[in-house]
Design a protein around this motif. Sequence first.
Motif, PDB file in Angstrom:
ATOM      1  N   ARG A   1      -8.022  -3.344 -17.498  1.00 17.33           N
ATOM      2  CA  ARG A   1      -8.826  -2.332 -16.809  1.00 17.33           C
ATOM      3  C   ARG A   1      -9.870  -1.770 -17.764  1.00 17.33           C
ATOM      4  O   ARG A   1      -9.558  -1.460 -18.901  1.00 17.33           O
TER       5      ARG A   1
ATOM      6  N   TYR B   1      -7.202  16.851 -10.115  1.00 18.76           N
ATOM      7  CA  TYR B   1      -6.433  15.690 -10.602  1.00 18.76           C
ATOM      8  C   TYR B   1      -5.175  16.152 -11.325  1.00 18.76           C
ATOM      9  O   TYR B   1      -4.061  15.712 -11.022  1.00 18.76           O
TER      10      TYR B   1
ATOM     11  N   SER C   1      -7.037   8.093 -10.763  1.00 16.37           N
ATOM     12  CA  SER C   1      -7.195   8.732 -12.075  1.00 16.37           C
ATOM     13  C   SER C   1      -8.651   9.089 -12.372  1.00 16.37           C
ATOM     14  O   SER C   1      -8.946   9.534 -13.483  1.00 16.37           O
TER      15      SER C   1
ATOM     16  N   ASP D   1       0.861  -1.186   0.000  1.00 16.14           N
ATOM     17  CA  ASP D   1       0.000   0.000   0.000  1.00 16.14           C
ATOM     18  C   ASP D   1       0.901   1.240   0.000  1.00 16.14           C
ATOM     19  O   ASP D   1       1.568   1.532   0.993  1.00 16.14           O
TER      20      ASP D   1
ATOM     21  N   LYS E   1      -1.221  15.635 -10.349  1.00 16.63           N
ATOM     22  CA  LYS E   1      -0.279  14.910 -11.201  1.00 16.63           C
ATOM     23  C   LYS E   1       0.927  15.791 -11.546  1.00 16.63           C
ATOM     24  O   LYS E   1       2.058  15.319 -11.625  1.00 16.63           O
TER      25      LYS E   1
HETATM   26  N1  NAP Z   1      -6.816   6.393 -17.642  1.00 11.57           N
HETATM   27  C1  NAP Z   1      -6.319   7.223 -18.553  1.00 11.57           C
HETATM   28  O1  NAP Z   1      -6.886   7.416 -19.646  1.00 11.57           O
HETATM   29  C2  NAP Z   1      -5.009   7.937 -18.267  1.00 11.57           C
HETATM   30  C3  NAP Z   1      -4.558   8.900 -19.189  1.00 11.57           C
HETATM   31  C4  NAP Z   1      -3.312   9.518 -18.965  1.00 11.57           C
HETATM   32  C5  NAP Z   1      -2.569   9.171 -17.855  1.00 11.57           C
HETATM   33  N2  NAP Z   1      -3.043   8.247 -16.960  1.00 11.57           N
HETATM   34  C6  NAP Z   1      -2.192   7.888 -15.817  1.00 11.57           C
HETATM   35  O2  NAP Z   1      -1.885   6.508 -15.975  1.00 11.57           O
HETATM   36  C7  NAP Z   1      -1.779   5.869 -14.701  1.00 11.57           C
HETATM   37  C8  NAP Z   1      -2.740   4.704 -14.631  1.00 11.57           C
HETATM   38  O3  NAP Z   1      -4.065   5.222 -14.748  1.00 11.57           O
HETATM   39  P1  NAP Z   1      -5.330   4.268 -14.797  1.00 11.57           P
HETATM   40  O4  NAP Z   1      -6.477   5.093 -15.237  1.00 11.57           O
HETATM   41  O5  NAP Z   1      -4.980   3.004 -15.520  1.00 11.57           O
HETATM   42  O6  NAP Z   1      -5.536   3.998 -13.272  1.00 11.57           O
HETATM   43  P2  NAP Z   1      -6.142   2.728 -12.527  1.00 11.57           P
HETATM   44  O7  NAP Z   1      -6.749   1.798 -13.516  1.00 11.57           O
HETATM   45  O8  NAP Z   1      -6.997   3.249 -11.436  1.00 11.57           O
HETATM   46  O9  NAP Z   1      -4.846   2.074 -11.928  1.00 11.57           O
HETATM   47  C9  NAP Z   1      -4.216   2.627 -10.821  1.00 11.57           C
HETATM   48  C10 NAP Z   1      -3.374   1.563 -10.161  1.00 11.57           C
HETATM   49  O10 NAP Z   1      -2.910   2.072  -8.912  1.00 11.57           O
HETATM   50  C11 NAP Z   1      -3.039   1.062  -7.947  1.00 11.57           C
HETATM   51  N3  NAP Z   1      -3.213   1.645  -6.632  1.00 11.57           N
HETATM   52  C12 NAP Z   1      -4.191   2.475  -6.209  1.00 11.57           C
HETATM   53  N4  NAP Z   1      -4.001   2.813  -4.927  1.00 11.57           N
HETATM   54  C13 NAP Z   1      -2.885   2.174  -4.508  1.00 11.57           C
HETATM   55  C14 NAP Z   1      -2.170   2.127  -3.291  1.00 11.57           C
HETATM   56  N5  NAP Z   1      -2.552   2.818  -2.222  1.00 11.57           N
HETATM   57  N6  NAP Z   1      -1.061   1.358  -3.218  1.00 11.57           N
HETATM   58  C15 NAP Z   1      -0.651   0.647  -4.314  1.00 11.57           C
HETATM   59  N7  NAP Z   1      -1.278   0.664  -5.498  1.00 11.57           N
HETATM   60  C16 NAP Z   1      -2.382   1.410  -5.596  1.00 11.57           C
HETATM   61  C17 NAP Z   1      -4.276   0.291  -8.383  1.00 11.57           C
HETATM   62  O11 NAP Z   1      -4.224  -0.975  -7.776  1.00 11.57           O
HETATM   63  P3  NAP Z   1      -5.496  -1.965  -7.773  1.00 11.57           P
HETATM   64  O12 NAP Z   1      -5.421  -2.655  -9.080  1.00 11.57           O
HETATM   65  O13 NAP Z   1      -5.213  -2.843  -6.625  1.00 11.57           O
HETATM   66  O14 NAP Z   1      -6.700  -1.101  -7.623  1.00 11.57           O
HETATM   67  C18 NAP Z   1      -4.116   0.269  -9.890  1.00 11.57           C
HETATM   68  O15 NAP Z   1      -3.316  -0.828 -10.284  1.00 11.57           O
HETATM   69  C19 NAP Z   1      -2.074   6.954 -13.673  1.00 11.57           C
HETATM   70  O16 NAP Z   1      -0.849   7.470 -13.202  1.00 11.57           O
HETATM   71  C20 NAP Z   1      -2.842   8.020 -14.451  1.00 11.57           C
HETATM   72  O17 NAP Z   1      -2.667   9.296 -13.883  1.00 11.57           O
HETATM   73  C21 NAP Z   1      -4.236   7.624 -17.145  1.00 11.57           C
END
Ligand code: NAP
Length: 254
Positions: A123, A93, A30, A4, A97
Amino acid sequence: MVCDLLDAAATARAIDEAQPEAVIHSQALSDVDRCELEPDVAQRMNVEATAHVIRALATSAATFVYVSTDYVFDGAKRSPYVEADQPNPLSVYARSKWEGEQAALAYPSGIVVRPSTLFGPVRMNFCDAVVQAAKQGRTIEVFSDQTTSPTYTEDCAEAIEALVRWKAGGPTGGARIVHVANTGACSRLTLAYRILELLGASREVARPVRMADQRRPAPRPPYSALETTELPTVIGRRLRSWDDALQAYLRQPR
Ligand SMILES: NC(=O)c1ccc[n+]([C@@H]2O[C@H](COP(=O)([O-])OP(=O)(O)OC[C@H]3O[C@@H](n4cnc5c(N)ncnc54)[C@H](OP(=O)(O)O)[C@@H]3O)[C@@H](O)[C@H]2O)c1
């Protein structure tokens, strides 16, 4: 190993045990609207957790890759953002970031990677939501006035791996901020129409809405396409087009 990242001591223990050569920090909250409604949670998840990892690496020479976002930009430029462009985050957000980015850049071996709208396996994402709506015969509201550079997670992961190898190759100096997105840009609506076309489904599934009409809590940049200026120097190439990547994703069994 599961850790964590909100727990500083547990994070320090995990990093001490793993002795990593590189850390790819993609953890974040995110959910842009949740961040806006719960800024304290955003601060803990996006800024403090990042600080815990960087602090735990303080005595190591590990490369730290911070996965950031196109949302650090405000969209006013209206042409693809390059790495050198000045961020101007619009939401809680995006600000959190950007704060994470600055912490990463203060770490000597820190690199900031900025992808844009992610799609890929495991995801649930925008692309999956459109596919699901088509399969279930529902309509889905899609922003017509938001343009990004769709990014296939598998291509992004491959590029990050190459970036880490490049860094391990020992270049001195070099890029600290690297945009990693599939080549090109489109509106969410164009992306949805293309997904529907590839599925052989009707365009009617996607119902165009303007961002302002949805009254979502967090403002989003209307334009955050990314130019991947640094990628050819760092990994020797740009990524394939978002359309080719999308076709590859939709060909995967689901
Ligand atoms: N989604 C987009 O379109 C997008 C676009 C540009 C940039 N991003 C960036 O890309 C990255 C991934 O985004 P995403 O949308 O794929 O996010 P996501 O699906 O919510 O994934 C976030 C990850 O963080 C983990 N996590 C959350 N809290 C935690 C904690 N306390 N300790 C350890 N792990 C933890 C989650 O683990 P669990 O699997 O256990 O929940 C999950 O694997 C982020 O940095 C985001 O800012 C995303």
